[in-house]
Enzyme design. Structure first.
Site, PDB file in Angstrom:
ATOM      1  N   ASP A  42      19.098  38.631  51.108  1.00  0.00           N
ATOM      2  CA  ASP A  42      18.258  37.685  51.843  1.00  0.00           C
ATOM      3  C   ASP A  42      16.794  37.878  51.447  1.00  0.00           C
ATOM      4  O   ASP A  42      16.066  36.904  51.233  1.00  0.00           O
ATOM      5  CB  ASP A  42      18.390  37.900  53.360  1.00  0.00           C
ATOM      6  CG  ASP A  42      19.787  37.605  53.876  1.00  0.00           C
ATOM      7  OD1 ASP A  42      20.733  38.275  53.437  1.00  0.00           O
ATOM      8  OD2 ASP A  42      19.941  36.692  54.721  1.00  0.00           O
ATOM      9  N   TYR A  89      23.166  44.679  67.030  1.00  0.00           N
ATOM     10  CA  TYR A  89      23.897  44.277  65.818  1.00  0.00           C
ATOM     11  C   TYR A  89      25.040  45.255  65.596  1.00  0.00           C
ATOM     12  O   TYR A  89      24.851  46.473  65.677  1.00  0.00           O
ATOM     13  CB  TYR A  89      22.992  44.249  64.569  1.00  0.00           C
ATOM     14  CG  TYR A  89      23.776  43.769  63.355  1.00  0.00           C
ATOM     15  CD1 TYR A  89      24.041  42.413  63.176  1.00  0.00           C
ATOM     16  CD2 TYR A  89      24.298  44.672  62.427  1.00  0.00           C
ATOM     17  CE1 TYR A  89      24.807  41.970  62.096  1.00  0.00           C
ATOM     18  CE2 TYR A  89      25.060  44.238  61.349  1.00  0.00           C
ATOM     19  CZ  TYR A  89      25.310  42.887  61.189  1.00  0.00           C
ATOM     20  OH  TYR A  89      26.063  42.444  60.129  1.00  0.00           O
ATOM     21  N   GLN A 115      24.434  44.668  48.079  1.00  0.00           N
ATOM     22  CA  GLN A 115      24.608  43.207  47.980  1.00  0.00           C
ATOM     23  C   GLN A 115      24.173  42.781  46.573  1.00  0.00           C
ATOM     24  O   GLN A 115      23.600  43.583  45.828  1.00  0.00           O
ATOM     25  CB  GLN A 115      23.776  42.486  49.045  1.00  0.00           C
ATOM     26  CG  GLN A 115      24.521  42.258  50.358  1.00  0.00           C
ATOM     27  CD  GLN A 115      23.764  41.363  51.312  1.00  0.00           C
ATOM     28  OE1 GLN A 115      22.535  41.342  51.329  1.00  0.00           O
ATOM     29  NE2 GLN A 115      24.490  40.631  52.149  1.00  0.00           N
ATOM     30  N   GLY A 171      28.198  39.207  49.780  1.00  0.00           N
ATOM     31  CA  GLY A 171      27.374  38.242  50.508  1.00  0.00           C
ATOM     32  C   GLY A 171      28.173  37.011  50.903  1.00  0.00           C
ATOM     33  O   GLY A 171      27.702  36.176  51.661  1.00  0.00           O
ATOM     34  N   ASP A 173      31.091  36.797  52.648  1.00  0.00           N
ATOM     35  CA  ASP A 173      31.970  37.704  53.391  1.00  0.00           C
ATOM     36  C   ASP A 173      33.453  37.325  53.466  1.00  0.00           C
ATOM     37  O   ASP A 173      34.309  38.097  53.096  1.00  0.00           O
ATOM     38  CB  ASP A 173      31.439  37.883  54.815  1.00  0.00           C
ATOM     39  CG  ASP A 173      29.980  38.304  54.819  1.00  0.00           C
ATOM     40  OD1 ASP A 173      29.382  38.442  53.744  1.00  0.00           O
ATOM     41  OD2 ASP A 173      29.440  38.498  55.915  1.00  0.00           O
ATOM     42  N   ARG A 208      32.935  31.840  62.498  1.00  0.00           N
ATOM     43  CA  ARG A 208      32.733  33.195  61.981  1.00  0.00           C
ATOM     44  C   ARG A 208      34.048  33.740  61.415  1.00  0.00           C
ATOM     45  O   ARG A 208      35.105  33.150  61.643  1.00  0.00           O
ATOM     46  CB  ARG A 208      32.250  34.119  63.131  1.00  0.00           C
ATOM     47  CG  ARG A 208      30.916  33.750  63.746  1.00  0.00           C
ATOM     48  CD  ARG A 208      29.729  34.188  62.940  1.00  0.00           C
ATOM     49  NE  ARG A 208      29.791  35.584  62.552  1.00  0.00           N
ATOM     50  CZ  ARG A 208      28.931  36.161  61.710  1.00  0.00           C
ATOM     51  NH1 ARG A 208      27.948  35.455  61.177  1.00  0.00           N
ATOM     52  NH2 ARG A 208      29.046  37.434  61.401  1.00  0.00           N
ATOM     53  N   TYR A 358      32.433  29.571  58.010  1.00  0.00           N
ATOM     54  CA  TYR A 358      31.618  30.476  57.214  1.00  0.00           C
ATOM     55  C   TYR A 358      31.746  30.230  55.705  1.00  0.00           C
ATOM     56  O   TYR A 358      31.328  29.180  55.243  1.00  0.00           O
ATOM     57  CB  TYR A 358      32.051  31.897  57.598  1.00  0.00           C
ATOM     58  CG  TYR A 358      30.932  32.900  57.756  1.00  0.00           C
ATOM     59  CD1 TYR A 358      29.699  32.556  58.259  1.00  0.00           C
ATOM     60  CD2 TYR A 358      31.132  34.235  57.408  1.00  0.00           C
ATOM     61  CE1 TYR A 358      28.699  33.499  58.405  1.00  0.00           C
ATOM     62  CE2 TYR A 358      30.140  35.194  57.567  1.00  0.00           C
ATOM     63  CZ  TYR A 358      28.929  34.813  58.059  1.00  0.00           C
ATOM     64  OH  TYR A 358      27.945  35.758  58.202  1.00  0.00           O
ATOM     65  N   TRP A 359      32.320  31.149  54.933  1.00  0.00           N
ATOM     66  CA  TRP A 359      32.379  30.993  53.476  1.00  0.00           C
ATOM     67  C   TRP A 359      33.707  30.394  53.032  1.00  0.00           C
ATOM     68  O   TRP A 359      34.098  30.515  51.885  1.00  0.00           O
ATOM     69  CB  TRP A 359      32.151  32.343  52.793  1.00  0.00           C
ATOM     70  CG  TRP A 359      30.754  32.877  52.970  1.00  0.00           C
ATOM     71  CD1 TRP A 359      30.326  33.758  53.920  1.00  0.00           C
ATOM     72  CD2 TRP A 359      29.587  32.558  52.201  1.00  0.00           C
ATOM     73  NE1 TRP A 359      28.974  34.013  53.783  1.00  0.00           N
ATOM     74  CE2 TRP A 359      28.503  33.286  52.731  1.00  0.00           C
ATOM     75  CE3 TRP A 359      29.348  31.711  51.104  1.00  0.00           C
ATOM     76  CZ2 TRP A 359      27.204  33.225  52.210  1.00  0.00           C
ATOM     77  CZ3 TRP A 359      28.046  31.643  50.582  1.00  0.00           C
ATOM     78  CH2 TRP A 359      27.004  32.389  51.142  1.00  0.00           C
ATOM     79  N   GLU A 402      22.034  28.035  58.977  1.00  0.00           N
ATOM     80  CA  GLU A 402      22.610  29.050  58.087  1.00  0.00           C
ATOM     81  C   GLU A 402      23.575  28.401  57.085  1.00  0.00           C
ATOM     82  O   GLU A 402      23.566  28.715  55.902  1.00  0.00           O
ATOM     83  CB  GLU A 402      23.340  30.090  58.944  1.00  0.00           C
ATOM     84  CG  GLU A 402      23.846  31.303  58.205  1.00  0.00           C
ATOM     85  CD  GLU A 402      24.585  32.256  59.143  1.00  0.00           C
ATOM     86  OE1 GLU A 402      24.791  31.903  60.338  1.00  0.00           O
ATOM     87  OE2 GLU A 402      24.967  33.338  58.680  1.00  0.00           O
TER      88      GLU A 402
HETATM   89  C1  9WN Z   1      27.123  40.927  57.014  1.00  0.00           C
HETATM   90  C2  9WN Z   1      22.438  38.046  56.560  1.00  0.00           C
HETATM   91  C3  9WN Z   1      23.854  38.132  56.019  1.00  0.00           C
HETATM   92  C4  9WN Z   1      23.976  37.525  54.599  1.00  0.00           C
HETATM   93  C5  9WN Z   1      25.424  37.389  54.166  1.00  0.00           C
HETATM   94  C6  9WN Z   1      26.186  36.616  55.252  1.00  0.00           C
HETATM   95  C7  9WN Z   1      26.065  37.347  56.590  1.00  0.00           C
HETATM   96  C8  9WN Z   1      26.569  39.603  57.550  1.00  0.00           C
HETATM   97  C9  9WN Z   1      27.310  39.230  58.822  1.00  0.00           C
HETATM   98  O1  9WN Z   1      24.704  37.450  56.941  1.00  0.00           O
HETATM   99  O2  9WN Z   1      26.696  38.624  56.501  1.00  0.00           O
HETATM  100  O3  9WN Z   1      26.334  41.378  55.968  1.00  0.00           O
HETATM  101  O4  9WN Z   1      27.077  39.915  59.835  1.00  0.00           O
HETATM  102  O5  9WN Z   1      28.103  38.295  58.804  1.00  0.00           O
HETATM  103  O6  9WN Z   1      27.512  36.420  54.897  1.00  0.00           O
HETATM  104  O7  9WN Z   1      25.480  36.707  52.932  1.00  0.00           O
HETATM  105  O8  9WN Z   1      23.301  38.351  53.694  1.00  0.00           O
HETATM  106  O9  9WN Z   1      21.975  36.732  56.450  1.00  0.00           O
END
Ligand code: 9WN
Length: 436
Positions: A42, A89, A115, A171, A173, A208, A358-359, A402
Site C-alpha cells: 500500500d 486489528y 508483500q 496482496g 488474499d 470478505r 474481495y479478490w 477499496e
Molecule cells: C491482509 C491493506 C491490505 C492490502 C491487501 C488486501 C488487504 C489484509 C486484510 O488489505 O489484506 O494483509 O486484512 O485483508 O488484500 O492487498 O495490502 O490495504
C-alpha cells in the site's frame, strides 16, 4: 497537475481529502477503520500518488516502512502502529510475536511475512515527478536488500522465481489462484474458536474472505511463525509454497526500476538489468500457459500450474522485456469476455466468479493501474487511454472505495481507501511509464 482545468475536479479534491484523513503524521494507513496500521505494498502505491501532491509524505512513508526492514532484508507486510490497540486489528503484534525493532527512536512491531516489492517503482516515480536524488540514494541499499532477500531466500522452487508462503503475501488474499494449493491446508475450525476476526465486524462479511479461508490463513501464519520465520527447506516443510505471476512480475519490474535508480545514485545498473531479464525469462518459461494465453500460479510442492484464470496472470504485462506475442495474448485475454476493461480480479465466465467477495471478482484499482502502465509500455495507447478513463469514471461515480462490484460499479469494502485515492491522482497526472 492543473486541477482547475481537469474534467475530474471533484475527484481530485475527494482523493486528496482521503489522503489527508489517512495520514497519521508518520505514515499513511490504508483505511482508518479496517486497516489502522502501515501496509507494505500500500505504501508503494500511495507514494506513487503522493508524488503529485505531497512528495515529502511519500518519501517519509517509504522511509518509515523501510526503517522496520529486518536484518535479512525482508520488508514486513505490516508495520504496527504502537498507538493502535491490539484489539483494533487481527492478527496484531501479539499474534506475530516478532521482537520489536527500533524505528526513529521508538519501538515498533511487525509481521514476519512480505508483500510484492512495488517500492523501487514508487521511489523512481517519486523521483521522476519530484526529483530527490538524496532520498533515492538513502533508499537504494534497502531496496537492493529487499530484492536479495526475495531472490536468495525465497527461491524455494529453484527456478529463479520468488515463492510466497502465505496468501497475504500476494496482496490478493483470497484469489482463486491459491485454491488448489490451499485445498491441502486444513481449515481447522478450532483455530477461529481461539481468535476473533475483526474484519467482519468492520466490513460486510460476504465481501470478505470466508471463515474457512481465514482459518487456513491463521494456521499458515502460525506454522511459519512457529518455525521462526525461517525460509530453509520451505518446499518440504511449509504447507503452502507457490509462485505467483504478479509477485514475480513486480520483482522483475523492481529490478528494472533499480537499474534506473542505480544510474541516478552512481551504482552499476547492469546486475539489475540482468536480474530483470532472468526473472522475466523464468516467468515466461514456467508460469505462462500458451493454451490459456495468460500466466498461472505454480504450486511448488506439486509442480502444477493452477487452472484458475486470475488477474495476477495478466500483471506480467508491466514488463517491457516480455516477448511481443505474450504481451499481445495478455491484452487479448484482458479484453475478452473473461475479463474486460477495467479488469475484474477473476474470470467472469468461471462458475465461482463472485461479484462481491474481495479478490474473487471485484475490480481493484491498483491492478488496473498496473495494467494501464503495461498497455502503455507495450504501445497499446488507445486501450491504455480507455482503461484510464474507465477507472476515473468508476471512482468519480462511486468514491474512493477499496474495490468495486464489476457489473454495477458499486463501491464495496472500506470507503476511504488510500491506494484508490492515490492512484487516481496519478491517473489524473498521466505521468508516462518508466521503462520497466
Ligand atoms: C491482509 C491493506 C491490505 C492490502 C491487501 C488486501 C488487504 C489484509 C486484510 O488489505 O489484506 O494483509 O486484512 O485483508 O488484500 O492487498 O495490502 O490495504
Amino acid at each position: 497537475m492543473d486541477h482547475a482545468r481537469s474534467p475530474y475536479r471533484r475527484l481530485t479534491s475527494t482523493a486528496e481529502a482521503v489522503l489527508n484523513r489517512n495520514w497519521t503524521g508518520d505514515h499513511m494507513v490504508p483505511s482508518r477503520t479496517l486497516y489502522p496500521h502501515q501496509w507494505s505494498w500500500d505504501a508503494a502505491f500511495i507514494g506513487i500518488g503522493l508524488a503529485h501532491v505531497a512528495p515529502e509524505r511519500g518519501w517519509h512513508d517509504l522511509a518509515s516502512l523501510f526503517a522496520a526492514q529486518w536484518p535479512d532484508g525482508r520488508v514486513p507486510h505490516i508495520v504496527f502502529d504502537p498507538g493502535v490497540a491490539e484489539k483494533d486489528y487481527f492478527p496484531g503484534p501479539a499474534f506475530w510475536e516478532v521482537p520489536p525493532v527500533r524505528q526513529d527512536g521508538r519501538s515498533v512491531r511487525t509481521t514476519g511475512i512480505v508483500q510484492p516489492p512495488v517500492h523501487a517503482l514508487a521511489a523512481l516515480h517519486l523521483h521522476r515527478v519530484s526529483p530527490a536524488a538524496d532520498r533515492l540514494r538513502e533508499l537504494y541499499p534497502a531496496l537492493v536488500a529487499q530484492q536479495e532477500y526475495l531472490l536468495k531466500h525465497r527461491d524455494a522452487g529453484g527456478l529463479g522465481l520468488v515463492s510466497i508462503v502465505h496468501p497475504w503475501e500476494s496482496g490478493l488474499d483470497n484469489s482463486p489462484s491459491w485454491d488448489a494449493a490451499l485445498a491441502r491446508v486444513p481449515a481447522d475450525p478450532e483455530v477461529l474458536a481461539r481468535y476473533e476476526r475483526r474484519d467482519t465486524s468492520k466490513a460486510v462479511a460476504s465481501h470478505r474472505p470466508t471463515n474457512a479461508d481465514y482459518a487456513r490463513y491463521i494456521g499458515l501464519a502460525e506454522s511459519y511463525r512457529d518455525a521462526g520465520y525461517r525460509d530453509f527447506d520451505l518446499a518440504e516443510t511449509h504447507p503452502f509454497v507457490v509462485e505467483c505471476p504478479a509477485f514475480n512480475a513486480l520483482t522483475a519490474a523492481a529490478e528494472a526500476a533499480l537499474a534506473e535508480i542505480a544510474t541516478v545514485v552512481g551504482a552499476d545498473p547492469a546486475p539489475h538489468l540482468e536480474r530483470a531479464a532472468a526473472i522475466t525469462e523464468a516467468l515466461v518459461g514456467h508460469l505462462y500457459d500458451r493454451e490459456t494465453g495468460q500466466f498461472h500460479t505454480r504450486d511448488v510442492r506439486t509442480g502444477e500450474l493452477s487452472k484458475a484464470r486470475c488477474v495476477n496472470g495478466l500483471v506480467p504485462l508491466i514488463l517491457a522485456g516480455l516477448p511481443g506475442e505474450v504481451a499481445e495474448s495478455l491484452v487479448a485475454v484482458a479484453e475478452s469476455a473473461r475479463f474486460g476493461l477495467p479488469v475484474p480480479s477473476y474470470d467472469r465466465t468461471a462458475a465461482d466468479f463472485d461479484t462481491l467477495r474481495y479478490w474473487r471478482g471485484p475490480v481493484w484499482i491498483n491492478i488496473n493501474w498496473l495494467l494501464w502502465r503495461g498497455l502503455a509500455t507495450h504501445g497499446y495507447a488507445d486501450r491504455a487511454d480507455r482503461l484510464r478513463t474507465a477507472m476515473l469514471d468508476l471512482v468519480e461515480r462511486s468514491g474512493c472505495f477499496e474495490y468495486f462490484q464489476p457489473d454495477t460499479g458499486e463501491g464495496i469494502g472500506t470507503p476511504d481507501f488510500s491506494w484508490t485515492a492515490a492512484l487516481v491522482l496519478d491517473l489524473l497526472a498521466e505521468t508516462p511509464p518508466e521503462r520497466e
